[in-house]
Design an enzyme around this catalytic site. Structure first.
Site, short mmCIF file in Angstrom:
data_model
loop_
_atom_site.label_atom_id
_atom_site.label_comp_id
_atom_site.label_asym_id
_atom_site.label_seq_id
_atom_site.Cartn_x
_atom_site.Cartn_y
_atom_site.Cartn_z
CG HIS A 163 1.95 -9.26 7.17
ND1 HIS A 163 1.99 -10.32 6.28
CD2 HIS A 163 1.70 -8.15 6.42
CE1 HIS A 163 1.80 -9.86 5.05
NE2 HIS A 163 1.61 -8.55 5.11
CG ASP A 198 3.57 -9.44 2.11
OD1 ASP A 198 3.19 -10.60 1.88
OD2 ASP A 198 2.88 -8.46 1.83
CG ASP A 245 -2.34 -8.10 0.91
OD1 ASP A 245 -2.08 -7.53 1.98
OD2 ASP A 245 -1.46 -8.47 0.11
CG HIS A 246 -1.12 -11.22 3.80
ND1 HIS A 246 -0.32 -12.27 3.43
CD2 HIS A 246 -0.74 -10.18 3.02
CE1 HIS A 246 0.52 -11.88 2.48
NE2 HIS A 246 0.27 -10.61 2.21
CG HIS A 266 0.02 -5.11 5.39
ND1 HIS A 266 1.31 -5.13 4.92
CD2 HIS A 266 -0.12 -3.92 6.05
CE1 HIS A 266 1.93 -4.01 5.27
NE2 HIS A 266 1.08 -3.27 5.96
CG HIS A 278 6.22 -6.41 5.15
ND1 HIS A 278 6.50 -5.96 3.89
CD2 HIS A 278 4.86 -6.41 5.26
CE1 HIS A 278 5.36 -5.70 3.26
NE2 HIS A 278 4.35 -5.96 4.09
CG HIS A 307 2.60 -11.40 -2.21
ND1 HIS A 307 3.16 -10.16 -2.34
CD2 HIS A 307 1.63 -11.27 -1.28
CE1 HIS A 307 2.56 -9.31 -1.53
NE2 HIS A 307 1.61 -9.97 -0.87
#
Length: 315
Positions: free
Chosen positions: A62, A210, A66-67, A64, A139, A268
């Protein structure tokens, strides 16, 4: 198939944990497939035994930060290092315009081909050895889990037995090695499985993050050899997990138990479970093991080789 964790923290990096990224090394074909690419992933690769020149596919769950915040830097470095082969990137809608904007405003030009594939639930990729499928998780934004399945391979071909049966060499042998049924010129029918040893059952690796607990994660993880599942929060912080649509350690374990996986690797983790907190990551591990005993706690640079499955031929 060997898994290497390059980042196991959620949201932000810590002193000992970078943000999300997992590498799957396929030594039989000298390839590396990357799952998520948080900020600093290329530095983590440099600190590992992985060879960035072998990177061929990247799967993004996805969008976000942090990914994905490490993705553009990694791709640019591959170009400067003279990456000879192309890279295929798979991810949700929005990934391609994000990369296009990054290249435009940073004036980056890749010296190698990059292909971005927008994924939908179902089959994502297939070749002679592997299939990759995905499912939509639960999510705050569209997020996908991925399942990598290695195809079954016939066991070693018994050449001496084939000769003893008077089977003429040539293209027929190739078919028999693949376990096919062959009609010989003299009218006999030969079953390839009778001439092959132990079947190598394909391994199955699943990556889910996530997400809060959801049925699609269970569906995706069915009978996997290894399930990597996020465990951002401890069980006592379940309310926070539901609000933020992340999983607790117990949710991850429930998915593993319901899906009948062999090994659960949780990752995570929220930075809140550091040394100053009353709860530690060991507590999260204990919570998960109370439900699914074969659970391990991931840490940066943890490597795990998925063992081969063998099934004796019935003939």
């Amino acid at each position: 198939m060997e898994i290497t964790f390059l980042g196991t923290s959620s949201g932000v990096p810590t002193r000992s944990r970078n943000v999300s990224s997992v590498a799957l090394r396929l030594p039989q074909r000298a390839e590396i497939w990357l799952f998520d690419c948080g900020e600093g992933t290329q530095h983590q690769v440099l600190r590992s035994d992985l060879k960035i020149s072998q990177l061929q596919r990247i799967f993004i769950t996805h969008l976000h930060g942090d990914h994905i915040f490490g993705l553009m830097g990694l791709l640019a470095s591959c170009g400067m290092a003279g990456h000879a082969q192309g890279i295929d990137i798979y991810g949700p809608e929005g990934l391609e315009p994000y990369l296009r904007a990054c290249t435009k405003y940073s004036h980056t030009h890749f010296s190698y081909p990059i292909q971005v594939h927008t994924v939908k639930p179902g089959l994502v990729y297939e070749d002679e050895e592997f299939t990759v499928s995905c499912q939509l998780l639960k999510h705050r934004i569209p997020a996908y889990g991925y399942r990598i399945t290695e195809k079954d391979r016939p066991g070693k071909f018994n050449l001496e037995k084939a000769k003893a049966l008077g089977i003429p060499p040539g293209p027929i042998y190739s078919k028999l090695k693949r376990g096919e049924i062959v009609n010989l010129p003299d009218g006999r029918i030969v079953y390839g499985q009778q001439l092959c040893g132990t079947t190598e059952v394909g391994r199955k690796f699943v990556y889910c993050t996530d997400t809060v607990f959801c049925e699609t994660a269970i569906e995706l993880a069915q009978k996997a050899d290894v399930l990597i599942h996020e465990a951002t929060f401890a069980h006592q912080d379940a309310q926070m997990a539901f609000e933020r649509l992340h999983s607790t350690s117990t949710m991850a374990a429930q998915v593993a138990l319901a899906a009948q996986v062999k090994l659960l690797l949780i990752t995570h983790f929220s930075p809140r479970y550091g040394p100053a907190n009353a709860l530690s990551l060991d507590d999260l591990l204990a919570e998960a093991r109370a439900i699914f005993p074969n659970t391990k706690l991931a840490h940066d640079f943890l490597s795990y080789e998925i063992p081969r499955n063998r099934q004796l031929s019935e003939v």
